[in-house]
Structures are given as C-alpha cells and as structure tokens.
Design a protein around this motif. Structure first.
Motif: not given
Length: 521
Positions: A121-130, A135-149, A181-182
């Motif tokens: 499966p594809l890999l995501s991560g670094s899914n908290w904070w903005d 961007a460097f961390e997310r650039d090294s992943l397959d899928v960009v994911d984030n969380h907000q409440y 998150k945008t």
C-alpha cells in the motif's frame, strides 16, 4: 526498549527516527499487522488491494512527541551542527533544519523496510501540524494526509473543556476548519483528511457540513474521513447518548455528513478555477526555528486565506528543484531562481491580498462566500445551496433565502433528481440547529466545561426561520421527514412568483421535532 530507562508511550513516535532499538520494536509490530492474513479472503494485509494507504506513525511531528526523547535529539544535533557555524544561521534555525532532514531520512528508512518486506500500500504520515518544514517530510511520502478538529476537547475524560466558538467567526482565516490544512497539500500528490470533526457538544457544529463540504470541494481534495463513526460496538447496536467523537451517537453530525456527501462527494460545489503554489525552501521553512501547532513555521496567513478563493498548496523548491506544473502564481517570501519558477509568475507574500479587510470573501467560482466578521457562509451551486448564519441575518444563496431566524442554524437545499434546484421535482431541505443529551451538565451558561454526558432522549434546539426556495414546479408538496427517511406529515408551504415559502420550526411542544424536509411531487 534497550537504551531507554523508563516506559515509552507517545515518545515512541520520536524514538523510531533516532533510536535503532525503537525502530526494531516498531518494525516487528508493523510486520505483525502487515503479514496478518484475512481468514475470509486468504490475503495478507500487505497484499490486499482494499488497503489503499497506511500511516506508519500517526501524528508524529517530532517536537510534539519527543517528550523524554528530547535529550537524544539534542545530543545528535550537537554533533550534526559542527562545522555549520559559518553559515550565519542561529541554533534554532539549524535545529529546525536538522529535525526536518532527520524526519525525511526516517520516512525513507521506513519505506525501504516496508517495501523490502513486501508491503504494497501507499504510505502517508506527518499528518498533524501545518508548518512549511513539513512540506519536505510530506514530499517524501506517497500520499499527503492531515488532521483538523473544530473545538477539540482539552481532555478525553470528563470534565473536558470546549471553547464553544464558531469556526466561521475565527478572526484569522488560517485557523478556520478546514482552511488551516490547505497549504499542506503537495500539488502532484493525492491529498486526504483522515481525521476531522466538528466536535460535540459544540453549539455551532451544524456549520461543519457546509464548511468541510464546500471548501474540500473548492480545493479539489481527494478524500475525507470523519473521526470517528464509533469506538464501541454498543454504539452500533443500540441508540446511545452523544459521546465524544462518535457520530453514530450524534444525529446532528450525521446530518452534516450528508451535506458533505452532497457538496464534496457528489461534486455539487465545483473546484476553484485558479491555483497557487507556495515554493518552500529550507531557509524560509526554518527561519523561526522548529515550528509549532499554532504560530511558528506556518505558511503566511495571507497565503492560507487565499484558500477561501482558489486552490492552494505547496511544493519543495530546494537544491535546484523547480516547481512542477502550471499555476496562476508561485508564492514565497523571496523570489526563487528563474529556472525554479518553470515559466510561472512569481508573487511575493507582501503582494497578496488581505482578505481580513474584506466584508465577504467569494470564491473564484462564485459558489461560496464567507463573512467571518458576521459569521456566515453562503453556498450557491446549481444542485445545492446552503446558508449558515447566526440569528437575525437575512441572506440569499442562489435560489435559497432565509429570513427572521431566531437562532444559529444551517439551512440547505439539495436537488435529489439530478436537476438544478430551480427545476428539481425532489429537493432535500435541512434546518440544522443543535442537538444535545437530556441532563447534559456544564459548569456555566457558556457550556465551556462538560462534566456530565447525560442520557437519552436527545434534545433538539428550538428555533425557526422563514425559508424561500425558487422552483419552476408549482405542484410540489412539503413534507417533514424523520431521521429514518420516512415522511412524518405535510407542512404548510405557499407557492407564488416562482418560489415556495414556509417556516421551518423546532418547537418545545413538538413530539416529533424535525430538521429534515422533502419538497416533492
């Protein structure tokens, strides 16, 4: 874990990138999951096409989780920065760069381990904070994911504190849900939100359907996942009082989820016509030192606010890398090299419009309009219209108008027969106020501190609003609808000058209060 003298909890996320025994422990656990064979399909999880993506370490921003592991980072940083004194950068700036580079290396190490062990499966991560650095961390992943409440409680156990604010009234658009998150979206990669909620018992959570549905659609994101449906099978098998994040217990959030399905899932709100990319460099990303959740290291507020109008996101422009794709503008504090712009126009952050000075911010499609000073949102798409507003504000969104409302509410109308609302012969209408439990107990009238969840039955917030809906069909009837979709009974509605008018009401005397209506033949 070898080399760690005390029990490890949240620090595990910080230890994995820097401490080999912690990585080994994580790796063993990860393979136990990935090598598990589904007894019904005979397929191991690592091979199952139903698993689109996995997150090796959830909400793992190092500074947010390093806790007792901080000393290990400080020791490694002391070695790393030797010889870098001549760069003219401060220790805080170098530390931010060090943490970012280390996290990128960790992501690559995790990916190699999983791929070497057949995990597909594809890999995501670094899914908290903005922060920009992520961007460097997310650039090294397959899928960009984030969380907000919206209005996340300060505690998972009672008593728990809530701010009881509307995200529409945030003084700075950056902190609106989901606007914050945008900029974390990396153009060129899939982008999903795998945790979001407008948390009960927030008094304004009825706004969540229009806010998340409209702006996720405007941004043209790829997926939304509410956290959570249910933490206990009990909540699936019987009706239970509203509890925590679980929308299986919350009738109001279930209805807002339907609005999201229409605005975003069905595609009723069109994607923005323009898109702008932030060109992320290490110097700018680390300028204020390691970032944090609310202030340091964020993208400029003026750039974030552009998400109310057009698509925005980011890309790494470092080490000779150029922007990939065609954009209406490449934004940064300082202009990248001409080659890095790849033919796109540069816009300095100082030249961005200040939407905080605008009374109403309208998307470049003309389908969404928000006023954070008065706290209202208008959505005016051909198949769906929605107005979220405090009491006493008369507004129009396309063919939908409201007047004389006496409480905060979300009023929406959506065509259910694939025609524009103006010609539809079956229109779903919501009048959402609030829902709480009987005997829910708070510390004060502002409901900031919850100390008793309460019990069934649910209590619907009383309120009324005059609704006008333009429609070319003069032979429709209005019905009140139960939450199971069945008609409760007819509701008086007048037709004149090409529009239906009626009063949506929730009265204290109602035995079967409704927030759902159907206008149909």
């Amino acid at each position: 874990i070898e080399g760690v003298e005390k029990p490890v909890y949240g620090e595990m996320k910080a230890l994995v990138p820097i401490h080999q025994p912690a990585f080994d422990a994580w790796a063993k656990n990860a393979l136990e999951w990935m090598n598990h064979v589904n007894p019904y399909t005979g397929i191991a999880w690592k091979d199952d096409p139903a698993i689109v993506a996995i997150c090796p370490l959830n909400e793992d921003s190092i500074v947010s989780v390093w806790g007792g592991a901080k000393d290990k980072y400080e020791a490694k940083f002391a070695d790393w920065k030797k010889g870098k004194e001549s760069t003219g950068r401060t220790d805080k700036q170098l530390l931010a760069q060090f943490l970012t580079e280390l996290k990128v290396e960790s992501n690559k190490k995790i990916e190699k381990f999983l791929r070497d062990n057949g995990v597909r499966p594809l890999l995501s991560g670094s899914n908290w904070w903005d922060t920009q650095a992520q961007a460097f961390e997310r650039d090294s992943l397959d899928v960009v994911d984030n969380h907000q409440y919206a209005d996340h409680p300060d505690n998972f156990r009672l008593p728990s504190r809530y701010n009881q604010k509307s995200t529409l009234k945030e003084g700075n658009p950056t902190y609106m849900v989901p606007i914050m998150k945008t900029p974390s979206r990396i153009f060129g990669k899939p982008f999903v939100i795998t945790e979001y909620n407008y948390c009960a018992p927030n008094l304004y959570r009825a706004e969540g359907g229009a806010m998340m549905g409209a702006y996720a659609a405007l941004q043209d994101w790829d997926g939304l996942y509410r956290f959570a449906w249910a933490h206990d099978s009990k909540y699936l098998q019987e009706q239970c009082p509203i509890s925590g994040f679980d929308i299986s217990t919350d009738p109001l959030n279930q209805l807002t989820e339907r609005q999201i399905l229409l605005l975003f899932g069905r595609g009723d709100v069109a994607p923005a016509t323009q898109k702008f990319v932030y060109a992320v460099t290490m110097n700018e990303a680390s300028e204020k030192g390691p970032g944090d959740m609310w202030g340091n290291g964020l993208f400029p507020h003026s750039f974030n606010a552009m998400a109310l109008v057009s698509k925005i996101g980011s890309q790494v422009v470092e080490g000779g890398r150029a922007v990939t794709g065609k954009f209406d503008g490449v934004v940064a504090a300082k202009a990248p090299a001409e080659a890095a712009l790849a033919g796109n126009k540069f816009i300095a952050t100082t030249d961005l419009p200040n939407v905080k000075d605008m009374q109403e911010v309208v998307s470049d499609t003309g389908e969404t309009a928000i006023n954070n000073k008065q706290g209202y949102l208008r959505v005016m798409a051909p198949k769906s219209a929605c107005i979220v507003a405090p009491a006493g504000i008369n507004l129009t969104a396309g063919g939908l108008s409201i007047a004389n409302s006496d409480t905060f509410s979300s009023v929406s109308a959506s065509s259910m027969d694939d025609k524009p609302i103006s010609d539809s012969s079956r229109v779903l209408i919501f009048h959402l106020t609030n829902v709480l439990n009987t005997d829910m107990a708070f510390s004060n009238d502002k409901m900031n501190m919850l100390f008793r969840t309460g019990k069934l039955p649910y209590l619907a917030k009383t309120g009324s609003v005059d609704v006008t809906l333009k429609n070319s069909n003069s032979n429709l009837k209005l019905y009140a609808i139960a939450t199971n979709g069945k008609r409760i009974g007819a509701v008086p509605a007048a037709y004149a000058n090409g529009a239906y008018t009626f009063k949506a009401t929730i009265l204290a005397s109602d035995k079967n209060p409704t927030m759902i209506y159907e206008l149909a033949k």
